[in-house]
Enzyme design. Structure first.
Site, PDB file in Angstrom:
ATOM      1  N   SER A 425     -11.615   4.053  -6.321  1.00  0.00           N
ATOM      2  CA  SER A 425     -10.255   3.679  -5.947  1.00  0.00           C
ATOM      3  C   SER A 425     -10.170   3.341  -4.462  1.00  0.00           C
ATOM      4  CB  SER A 425      -9.311   4.836  -6.273  1.00  0.00           C
ATOM      5  OG  SER A 425      -7.969   4.412  -6.318  1.00  0.00           O
ATOM      6  N   PRO A 426      -9.260   2.422  -4.082  1.00  0.00           N
ATOM      7  CA  PRO A 426      -9.076   2.132  -2.651  1.00  0.00           C
ATOM      8  C   PRO A 426      -8.707   3.387  -1.870  1.00  0.00           C
ATOM      9  CG  PRO A 426      -7.925   0.517  -4.018  1.00  0.00           C
ATOM     10  CD  PRO A 426      -8.378   1.614  -4.938  1.00  0.00           C
ATOM     11  N   TYR A 585       4.560  -0.065   0.850  1.00  0.00           N
ATOM     12  CA  TYR A 585       4.172  -1.093   1.804  1.00  0.00           C
ATOM     13  C   TYR A 585       5.029  -2.336   1.574  1.00  0.00           C
ATOM     14  CZ  TYR A 585       0.398   2.161   2.718  1.00  0.00           C
ATOM     15  OH  TYR A 585      -0.304   3.289   3.038  1.00  0.00           O
ATOM     16  N   ARG A 633      -1.554  -3.769  -7.779  1.00  0.00           N
ATOM     17  CA  ARG A 633      -1.254  -2.330  -7.811  1.00  0.00           C
ATOM     18  C   ARG A 633       0.249  -2.146  -7.618  1.00  0.00           C
ATOM     19  NH1 ARG A 633      -3.990   3.003  -5.005  1.00  0.00           N
ATOM     20  NH2 ARG A 633      -5.342   2.717  -6.800  1.00  0.00           N
TER      21      ARG A 633
END
Length: 779
Positions: A425-426, A585, A633
């Protein structure tokens, strides 16, 4: 031992009675009184299930009760799952049940033998009065606890009603296993949960089985629960039926399961399950126990189990601690984590049945496997130990080659075939200089690529200097950054052939210009701040910088920053691109109504809030090579009132899929600082599951997936297509290869790099086992 010499128990259910018996047994001089407003034989359930773990606790605490219970238990190992005319059977589960009335009789007898004062058909005095006249007051007065309500300001209960109606009934014969049966009616899906709780003893030669009052041979008894969504219940007309008519209708719907035999009720009524939680379980010398303190859905058979275990723990704490206050504090500290874990499992099971309609089209064995693993407590590994034949059949139906665990089956996204279902995963590393990934990133990502995962994702790579979260974030806005990323992708492709590497592109939005994580996560920089932009001028939290609302011209600039970064990512050699529209974000800030207060074409309705993220997606897809997949995502819930929820997430996923997203990476939260996440094992996976089945798009599941057993379970049940793990890969860069070794798997899904092959077997350790006995004594 505490000085609790006068004990009052409000409620004569199993938990209250067992607590009374244990306290009297541990302190024969105690005066213990139980108030129960109903008659001794009044009971509104039919059978109860107790686990071996609970029985072990009972045996240790009171062997007399344990012996009485074991004489009456009905035991069975199999679970039958009947759906669309086929029955799947899984064995090795080990259940034990008995009638609730018989359980109460055993506890009544034990209480009387010990000298407990049982007062039936008598309302307890008000708890305030009991608290004054007794050293300890135990409120075991059930889910509708008047005691809990009287002190709601202290206990601070939270009561959640759910979406299904159910009714508790009985059948006058013993099922030969625990049975789940699904009925697809013209009104919607209904389900039956049934299990035996009384089975006549096998008659001795020359004797005949007992007969019922009607003259028929006694065939035993079973609990039968019928459950369905509220809207199905209404459409079927159950709201207009009386008790008898409801029972007859249920028997007709499930006539095959019942063999045409009738059902019976006992003041049975349709009800909605209520989950009870509370901040506190005690107040001075008053303590809640069992359903008064907490509830867990009946589909995991935990109500009586939790109440009995509460009683054991409370008695032990009172025996071990010097004061009542210390005992009650210890009781809460000991039981709350256990109950919370059970409630998480029960909530997962409850929601699975609420959303049963999503899974009706699964192949029969996968459907059965999905049902059995619904609570996330029973896993692929558990089922293999219990019934390897059943698990092997599910794997064959899924398409696993012989000897291949589900996690090591390949998966195709557009022109990219991943050799297994594991994704690194990031994870933001905050270790770049001027956005340039350096040696640290080469080692970090390279090590995890060598570790066997099918796909390794970068951290969020920012599309502009102003789009960084921290000064240590990586970027893709310069040629130097591009070349540094190419160095990493070439290493992965050369040294870990078969492993794909993906880039996640994003813009920090209002969450930018903050310190490195270990210096103060989400805290503004002490100096050197850069201006922030966002969907709306709302700071992330008090003390955060206020962003500027993006103008139309700035929206165009940001979109071009994303396309330029995507073009560079293609030149850098990435195999997959993910657009970051989660975690508050910039693009996520447009999606949530909590962070998007715009009144122009980019705010207001869900369609307008989607507009800019979809524009960016389309622009990036246009420059990203056609054969390479692109994912997105999202945060499937904001974990905050008024924010994005699961239903919204399905529509967001549908929109991105319609624009060409090859998969949706389903995360949650981090959108608003005041969120209240419901953490737990695999706690985010139900959102991925729902999106996969409702939106019909492949998904990546994330969120506290920590074991390869979890990965196998989620993949094989059809709840996700890929599993993304972060912290496990920080702990062990070779997590995937070690998972293969621990499962004894060698194959194309997990290839050890040639220099590492000598480490593909666990290192030997010193022997600790003693020689086995060889000769019999006394020969």
């Amino acid at each position: 031992m505490t000085g609790a010499q006068r004990v009052a128990v409000i409620g004569g259910g199993p938990g209250g009675l067992y607590a009374a018996a244990l306290l009297k047994r541990l302190g024969p001089a105690r005066e213990v009184t139980v108030w129960e407003r109903n008659a001794p034989d009044d009971t509104f359930g039919f059978g109860v299930v107790l686990s071996d773990e609970t029985l072990g606790g009972i045996e240790h605490a009171d062997p007399v009760v344990h012996q009485a219970l074991t004489r009456d238990f009905v035991r069975w190992d199999d679970i039958h799952i009947v759906h669309r005319g086929t029955r799947q059977t899984s064995g090795g589960h080990g259940f034990a049940a008995l009638g609730r009335r018989r359980l109460l009789q055993i506890l009544h007898a034990r209480c009387r033998s010990l000298g407990v004062d049982l007062r039936f058909r008598t309302d307890a005095p008000p708890p305030d009065r009991l608290r004054e006249t007794h050293d300890l007051v135990i409120a075991a007065d059930g889910v509708h606890s008047a005691t809990r309500a009287a002190y709601a300001d202290v206990f601070r209960p939270r009561i959640t009603e759910h979406r299904c109606r159910y009714i508790w009934l009985a059948a006058d014969f013993a099922f030969d296993a625990f049975r789940f049966e699904i009925a697809e009616t013209e009104h919607g899906v209904m389900q039956l949960h049934a299990y035996p709780y009384f089975r006549p003893s096998r008659p001795a030669p020359g004797h005949h089985p007992p007969t019922s009052a009607s003259g028929a041979q006694d065939e035993g008894s079973s609990t039968v629960i019928v459950e369905m969504r509220e809207e199905v219940w209404r459409a079927a007309g159950f709201g207009e039926l009386d008790e008898r008519e409801s029972v007859e209708r249920c028997a007709k719907i499930f006539a095959d399961a019942l063999g045409g035999r009738p059902l019976r009720s006992n003041k049975s009524a349709w009800t909605t399950f209520r989950t009870v939680t509370g901040e506190h379980w005690s107040h001075g010398n008053l303590v809640l126990l069992g359903d008064a303190a907490h509830t867990a859905h009946f589909s995991i058979g935990s109500g009586t189990k939790l109440a009995v275990e509460d009683a054991v723990a409370l008695a032990a704490c009172l025996d071990e601690q010097p004061t009542i206050a210390e005992a009650l504090t210890t009781y809460e500290a000991e039981r709350k984590p256990v109950v919370a874990s059970t409630q998480r499992a029960a909530r997962a099971s409850l929601e699975w049945f609420e959303n049963l309609g999503l899974y009706l089209g699964q192949p029969p064995r996968q459907f059965a496997f999905n049902l059995l693993t619904r609570s996330r407590r029973v896993t692929h590994g558990n089922l293999r130990l219990r019934d390897a034949r059943f698990t092997d059949a599910v794997e064959r139906e899924f398409g696993c080659p012989p000897g291949t665990p589900p996690m090591f089956t390949p998966f195709r996204l557009r022109g990219l075939t991943l050799r297994n279902r594991v994704v690194v995963s990031p994870m933001d590393m905050y270790s770049a200089v001027d956005g340039v990934p350096g040696d640290f990133h080469l080692v970090h990502l390279g090590a995890r690529a060598l570790g066997g995962a099918g796909l390794v994702m970068t951290e969020m790579v920012c599309v502009s200097p102003e789009g960084r979260i921290t000064p240590g974030c990586t970027g893709l806005w310069t040629g130097r950054q591009t070349e540094s990323w190419r160095r990493i992708t070439e290493f992965v492709h050369r040294q870990a052939p078969g492993t794909a590497i993906g880039v996640q592109l994003g813009h920090s939005g209002r969450k930018g210009s903050t310190r490195l994580m270990w210096e103060g996560m989400d805290e503004p920089l002490p100096e050197g701040n850069w201006p922030l932009v966002a969907a709306s001028p709302l700071p992330y939290k008090p003390g955060s910088q206020v962003p500027r609302q993006l103008t139309r011209a700035q929206l165009t600039d940001v979109r071009e920053q994303f396309t330029s970064a995507a073009w560079r990512a293609a030149r850098a050699g990435f195999d997959l691109l993910e657009l970051h529209c989660a975690h508050g974000y910039l693009l996520s800030g447009f999606l949530s109504p909590l962070t998007n207060h715009r009144t122009d074409a980019y705010g207001g309705s869900p369609e307008k809030r989607l507009r800019f993220p979809l524009e960016v997606f389309d622009a990036v897809r246009a420059v990203w090579p056609e054969e390479r997949p692109m994912t997105v995502r999202i945060s499937a819930t904001d974990w905050a009132e008024g924010g994005t929820g699961a239903e919204d997430a399905v529509e967001i996923a549908r929109a991105f899929a319609a624009h060409g997203a090859d998969a949706v990476d389903v995360s949650t939260g981090q959108v608003v600082a005041e969120e209240r996440p419901e953490f737990g094992r695999s706690y985010q996976t139900p959102f991925a599951d729902r999106i996969r089945h409702e939106a019909g798009v492949p998904v990546l599941a994330v969120g506290a997936i920590s074991s390869w057993d979890d990965v196998n379970s989620l993949i094989l049940a059809g709840r996700t297509d890929l599993c993304a793990l972060a912290r496990p890969h920080l702990y062990d860069p070779h997590w995937t290869l070690h998972a293969a070794a621990e499962q004894g798997y060698q194959g194309p899904g997990a290839v050890w790099p040639a220099p590492y092959r000598a480490g593909s077997r666990r290192p030997q350790t010193g022997r600790t086992d003693a020689p086995a006995p060889r000769l019999r004594p006394g020969g």
